[in-house]
Design a protein around this motif. Sequence first.
Motif, PDB file in Angstrom:
ATOM      1  N   GLY A   8       0.805  -1.213   0.000  1.00 22.03           N
ATOM      2  CA  GLY A   8       0.000   0.000   0.000  1.00 22.03           C
ATOM      3  C   GLY A   8       0.840   1.267   0.000  1.00 22.03           C
ATOM      4  O   GLY A   8       2.072   1.235   0.099  1.00 22.03           O
ATOM      5  N   THR A   9       0.154   2.394  -0.113  1.00 17.99           N
ATOM      6  CA  THR A   9       0.784   3.705   0.040  1.00 17.99           C
ATOM      7  C   THR A   9       0.366   4.272   1.382  1.00 17.99           C
ATOM      8  O   THR A   9      -0.810   4.558   1.605  1.00 17.99           O
ATOM      9  N   ARG A  18       5.724   4.538   0.065  1.00 11.99           N
ATOM     10  CA  ARG A  18       5.440   3.196  -0.433  1.00 11.99           C
ATOM     11  C   ARG A  18       6.085   2.214   0.526  1.00 11.99           C
ATOM     12  O   ARG A  18       7.264   1.868   0.391  1.00 11.99           O
ATOM     13  N   ARG A  47      -2.355  -3.319  -2.106  1.00  9.47           N
ATOM     14  CA  ARG A  47      -1.929  -2.756  -3.389  1.00  9.47           C
ATOM     15  C   ARG A  47      -3.016  -1.847  -3.959  1.00  9.47           C
ATOM     16  O   ARG A  47      -4.202  -2.172  -3.910  1.00  9.47           O
ATOM     17  N   GLU A  48      -2.580  -0.700  -4.461  1.00  8.87           N
ATOM     18  CA  GLU A  48      -3.431   0.335  -5.056  1.00  8.87           C
ATOM     19  C   GLU A  48      -4.366   0.982  -4.030  1.00  8.87           C
ATOM     20  O   GLU A  48      -5.304   1.694  -4.408  1.00  8.87           O
ATOM     21  N   LEU A  49      -4.103   0.756  -2.752  1.00  4.73           N
ATOM     22  CA  LEU A  49      -4.890   1.388  -1.696  1.00  4.73           C
ATOM     23  C   LEU A  49      -4.030   2.375  -0.912  1.00  4.73           C
ATOM     24  O   LEU A  49      -2.800   2.253  -0.858  1.00  4.73           O
ATOM     25  N   ASP A 395      -9.711   3.260  -1.151  1.00  2.50           N
ATOM     26  CA  ASP A 395      -9.525   2.993  -2.574  1.00  2.50           C
ATOM     27  C   ASP A 395      -9.859   4.272  -3.332  1.00  2.50           C
ATOM     28  O   ASP A 395     -11.037   4.629  -3.466  1.00  2.50           O
ATOM     29  N   ARG A 397      -9.849   4.854  -6.364  1.00  2.75           N
ATOM     30  CA  ARG A 397     -10.497   4.596  -7.656  1.00  2.75           C
ATOM     31  C   ARG A 397     -11.982   4.287  -7.490  1.00  2.75           C
ATOM     32  O   ARG A 397     -12.738   4.329  -8.462  1.00  2.75           O
TER      33      ARG A 397
END
Length: 462
Positions: A8-9, A18, A47-49, A395, A397
Amino acid sequence: MKTLLKGGTLVDDAGEYRQDLLIMQGKIVRRAPQIEADETMNIIDARELLVMPGGVDVHTHFNIDVGIAQSCDDFFAGTRAAACGGTTTIVDHMGFGPPGCTLHHQLEKYHRDAVEAVIDYSFHGVIQHVTPQILEEIVPMAQHEGISSFKFYLTYDYMLHDEDVLNVLQRLNEAGALATVHPENDAAIRWRRQQFKQQGKTAPVWHAHSRPLACEAEAIARAINLARLADNAPLYIVHLSNGLGLDYVRMARASGQPVWAETCPQYLLLDINRYLRPDGLKYILSPPLRPCSERDKLWVGIANGAIDTLATDHCNFPYRQRQQMAANDFTRCPNGLPGVENRLALLFSEGVMKGRISRSRFVSLTSTMPAKLFGLWPEKGSLQPGADADLVLFDPRRQQIIHHADLHDNGDYTPYEGFCCQGWPVMTLSRGTVVCREGRFTGQAGHGRFISRKPFVTGSHL
């Protein structure tokens, strides 16, 4: 069981990283660009969160009795809704107790009320009258019992007059407690309400006209000046709704006075025209919703740091109850809006995704600064090793439309029905335990713990 968040970030009030994050026994124990997993770990794919400190909402009213009605969200339902929106700690404003009651009367009552909370919690003391005994109670509560902030009102039946305000501010300052104030000019409100009732002006929009921004701004200025007279006592303005009041806060801070301001999503996203709708009673709260021009001024304060925190003032009275009590008279309607579940999503969507604020500023407003001001930091509002593993995974997105049918409070409506949010909380962890996943509550009544808050020290880590 160890829990490892991978890929995640991480976002805190200082920046973005990161990094993986390791949790053990409810605490964050390690952060690193790469932490190797093993069979002892529960792995969460981030990931991507965005991984952020869980929200800290320092203005809720759960299970409150306002004299004419009792809110429908107790500490179980209210904290369940908070958890499902990514908030992991609340500080609840105690309601008024019986006439003449002690400060400890309400503290003991609220300790009993909150035993089924699903996330961690604390309380603000409430001062409804001033006697030598009341003033004596402040020191032990602030220094030994974890109640390091107290609220007083400049309106309603238990409002304080200026002499009592001065005595309270001075004693709170001496005790290491932060004074929080509901600022509205009571005499002006009563005068205008009486005029409107005599003229038959009782539709919801007259609620807003009965409490114009000058009533709030005057009381903000008065509270600031009284705090200055009381040895420069620290002061926190709750639910700021207008630009003139914010100007007074700016002036005080420019002169070095310790003053902080809170606003709420309703004042950033809703406006006075809501009262003109057939369901205008849904939006009765105090201070009321303002014209769009005031909303714009608050967004400037959010962006440039003049406003310090975003809370909700969550106080939930169902629409059906409002209709039964006040169908033809706004003065009979209990005041307050629900909102604890949607605070983070709304600010992320309207603030971060629309370019008004950074992700780090979002974390500061909703988690870190509230934790620092109210004696919860660094255990809360932080991603550093040693902090509680209170986390929200967002998220960015995810696009989600708010519908009350999907929420977790005990009411029957949300003022944000139909709002489309870009970015959404998909998981909440309270001290390392997943309490909400993809909109499904997974926590337990009683998981929440009372947090004994540290005394307030002006300038300390602020």
